[in-house]
Design a protein around this motif. Structure first.
Motif, PDB file in Angstrom:
ATOM      1  N   TYR A 169       0.793  -1.228   0.000  1.00 58.73           N
ATOM      2  CA  TYR A 169       0.000   0.000   0.000  1.00 58.73           C
ATOM      3  C   TYR A 169       0.830   1.284   0.000  1.00 58.73           C
ATOM      4  O   TYR A 169       0.266   2.375   0.004  1.00 58.73           O
ATOM      5  N   ASP A 170       2.130   1.163   0.023  1.00 52.09           N
ATOM      6  CA  ASP A 170       2.953   2.375  -0.061  1.00 52.09           C
ATOM      7  C   ASP A 170       4.374   2.029  -0.495  1.00 52.09           C
ATOM      8  O   ASP A 170       4.757   0.861  -0.557  1.00 52.09           O
ATOM      9  N   ALA A 171       5.102   3.070  -0.819  1.00 52.13           N
ATOM     10  CA  ALA A 171       6.528   2.933  -1.130  1.00 52.13           C
ATOM     11  C   ALA A 171       7.294   3.834  -0.173  1.00 52.13           C
ATOM     12  O   ALA A 171       6.851   4.947   0.135  1.00 52.13           O
ATOM     13  N   LYS A 172       8.419   3.344   0.299  1.00 56.57           N
ATOM     14  CA  LYS A 172       9.261   4.135   1.195  1.00 56.57           C
ATOM     15  C   LYS A 172      10.458   4.636   0.398  1.00 56.57           C
ATOM     16  O   LYS A 172      11.068   3.892  -0.362  1.00 56.57           O
ATOM     17  N   ILE A 201      -0.177   4.547  -1.844  1.00 52.35           N
ATOM     18  CA  ILE A 201      -0.587   4.011  -3.142  1.00 52.35           C
ATOM     19  C   ILE A 201      -1.466   4.997  -3.917  1.00 52.35           C
ATOM     20  O   ILE A 201      -1.412   5.060  -5.146  1.00 52.35           O
ATOM     21  N   SER A 202      -2.228   5.806  -3.187  1.00 55.02           N
ATOM     22  CA  SER A 202      -3.110   6.781  -3.841  1.00 55.02           C
ATOM     23  C   SER A 202      -2.338   7.954  -4.439  1.00 55.02           C
ATOM     24  O   SER A 202      -2.889   8.741  -5.212  1.00 55.02           O
ATOM     25  N   GLU A 203      -1.041   8.087  -4.073  1.00 58.40           N
ATOM     26  CA  GLU A 203      -0.216   9.188  -4.573  1.00 58.40           C
ATOM     27  C   GLU A 203       0.830   8.717  -5.583  1.00 58.40           C
ATOM     28  O   GLU A 203       1.757   9.444  -5.913  1.00 58.40           O
ATOM     29  N   ILE A 204       0.662   7.504  -6.069  1.00 55.60           N
ATOM     30  CA  ILE A 204       1.633   6.953  -7.022  1.00 55.60           C
ATOM     31  C   ILE A 204       1.374   7.463  -8.439  1.00 55.60           C
ATOM     32  O   ILE A 204       2.296   7.870  -9.151  1.00 55.60           O
ATOM     33  N   TYR A 228       4.798   0.605 -11.212  1.00 52.93           N
ATOM     34  CA  TYR A 228       5.103   2.028 -11.391  1.00 52.93           C
ATOM     35  C   TYR A 228       6.498   2.400 -10.874  1.00 52.93           C
ATOM     36  O   TYR A 228       7.183   3.214 -11.488  1.00 52.93           O
ATOM     37  N   VAL A 229       6.890   1.839  -9.751  1.00 53.69           N
ATOM     38  CA  VAL A 229       8.222   2.109  -9.201  1.00 53.69           C
ATOM     39  C   VAL A 229       8.825   0.817  -8.662  1.00 53.69           C
ATOM     40  O   VAL A 229       8.102  -0.111  -8.290  1.00 53.69           O
TER      41      VAL A 229
END
Length: 412
Positions: free
Chosen positions: A32-35, A50-53, A64-65
């Motif tokens: 749900y996120d990337a650090k 995840i909503s800001e990817i 995406y990343v």
């Protein structure tokens, strides 16, 4: 009191202003996120939800990343996460989707990290090939040539711009033959013939359009410049570097276990006794245990139990001799020093140098060079030569320890 969810190494006050853009390196991708860490802000950690990817529904962040990607993010401030019965968690948040291409480019090119900034300068200059904004040969130096040819060598390997090594070598051999002519009047007929050969190769689909565009733009600039003969020699060095890095990237593409990343300031460790920070001290301070480093490097690479790490001492001597010749005889030490990098990369591409030693050597050479990259005082050349001497002294000691280890093995 709120608990801050961040790395122990975070510097509390070293953060961008809210909504400011920053270069970041992805360190971990989760569901749900990337650090990521902010390169210009003490590598402080931010979270990208995840909503800001992306500006679309994201099912899988990995599409995406990926880990170690270098990106531009917008720092969106602090988020407080409340948990019943526990102290709230403070997270520093960032966004990828709120960054447009133009802002991304400006942020990359203003990055404080010299190595990254130059890498992106090169990346965008490759894009400029179709915009008539290619380098002016009157202002280019060997540092730019190496960086640009590194990226070009990569772009010509197993891609839509795929270029066969035999075709590239043939062009380079032709250029070297032309270079032997004594003056521009003798070079000129062969120069124009070379342009015709490029046209024929393009029509036969033997070379990609990108390579053709690159060559024609370079040749056109040479033809309209004042120092035609001198600029032609620079052009030949440029193509030589492309050949070298094409070989380098071909090897990497065929050996997926190797990483393209030359060094990582947070995790790079070339062998048990030498970390990146100690190596930095080694270059900065001549009295910081150079012999101990040399001994450990010799044991790691000249007497390795792992065949992939074994370095032939004769290859090391060649590198040492090349550096020593630059110190003693070169009239343009900085140019010749940086010209050595693609030559060493070519040797790695041929399997003559183990990857860990290649990475170590590239890092050491960058330390020698980067100290002078933005140096505006009058002593920069003297400082460069001093750093070069330290590197030469280190390699000389490694060779000596290597011979010592050989003798001990024979006696035992």
């Amino acid at each position: 009191m709120a608990r801050i969810n961040s790395s122990a190494n975070d510097k509390k006050d070293d953060w961008p202003e809210k909504n400011a853009l920053a270069v970041a390196k992805i360190k971990k991708v989760e569901k749900y996120d990337a650090k990521a860490v902010l390169v210009d802000y003490s590598y402080n950690r931010v979270f990208i939800h995840i909503s800001e990817i992306a500006n679309e529904h994201v099912e899988n962040i990995n599409n995406y990343v990926s880990k170690d990607d270098v990106v531009v993010v917008k720092y969106t401030g602090i988020r407080k996460i409340e948990k019943k019965g526990k102290k709230p968690i403070i997270q520093h948040q960032a966004s990828l989707k709120q960054v447009n291409e133009e802002d991304k480019k400006k942020t990359f090119l203003s990055c404080k990290n010299d190595s990254l900034r130059h890498k992106f300068k090169i990346k965008y200059n490759i894009q400029y090939l179709d915009e008539n904004k290619f380098y002016n040969f009157d202002n280019i130096d060997m540092y730019d040539i190496c960086g640009f040819s590194y990226e070009l060598g990569k772009s010509f390997v197993k891609s839509e711009n795929d270029l066969k090594v035999t075709q590239l070598r043939r062009f380079f051999d032709d250029l070297r033959l032309i270079e032997t002519k004594d003056n521009w009047e003798l070079i000129k007929p062969k120069f124009h013939l070379f342009k015709v050969q490029l046209e024929i190769s393009l029509n036969r689909n033997s070379i990609p359009q990108l390579f053709y565009n690159l060559m024609i733009k370079c040749l056109s600039q040479i033809e309209t410049s004042k120092e035609k003969e001198e600029n032609f020699k620079i052009f030949v060095r440029f193509v030589e570097s492309i050949v070298a890095y094409h070989k380098f990237h071909t090897f990497l593409s065929e050996n997926k276990s190797y990483s393209e990343d030359i060094f990582d300031e947070e995790s790079f460790e070339i062998h048990p006794l030498v970390t990146i920070y100690e190596l930095n001290d080694l270059i900065d301070d001549e009295e910081c245990g150079e012999l101990e480093y040399a001994n450990s490097i010799a044991r790691r690479f000249l007497k390795s139990k792992n065949p992939k790490n074994n370095l032939n001492i004769n290859q090391l001597r060649k590198i040492f001799n090349a550096l020593k010749n630059i110190e003693l005889y070169s009239n343009n030490k900085l140019t010749d020093f940086y010209r050595l990098k693609p030559q060493i990369s070519y040797s790695f591409g041929r399997g003559l140098i183990p990857y860990d030693f290649y990475r170590l050597l590239m890092f050491l050479m960058d330390l020698v060079y980067y100290d002078n990259l933005s140096n505006e005082n009058d002593n920069w050349e003297k400082e460069f030569i001093n750093n070069l001497k330290i590197l030469i002294k280190l390699l000389e000691s490694v060779i000596a320890y290597g011979k010592f280890i050989e003798v001990i093995d024979i006696l035992n």
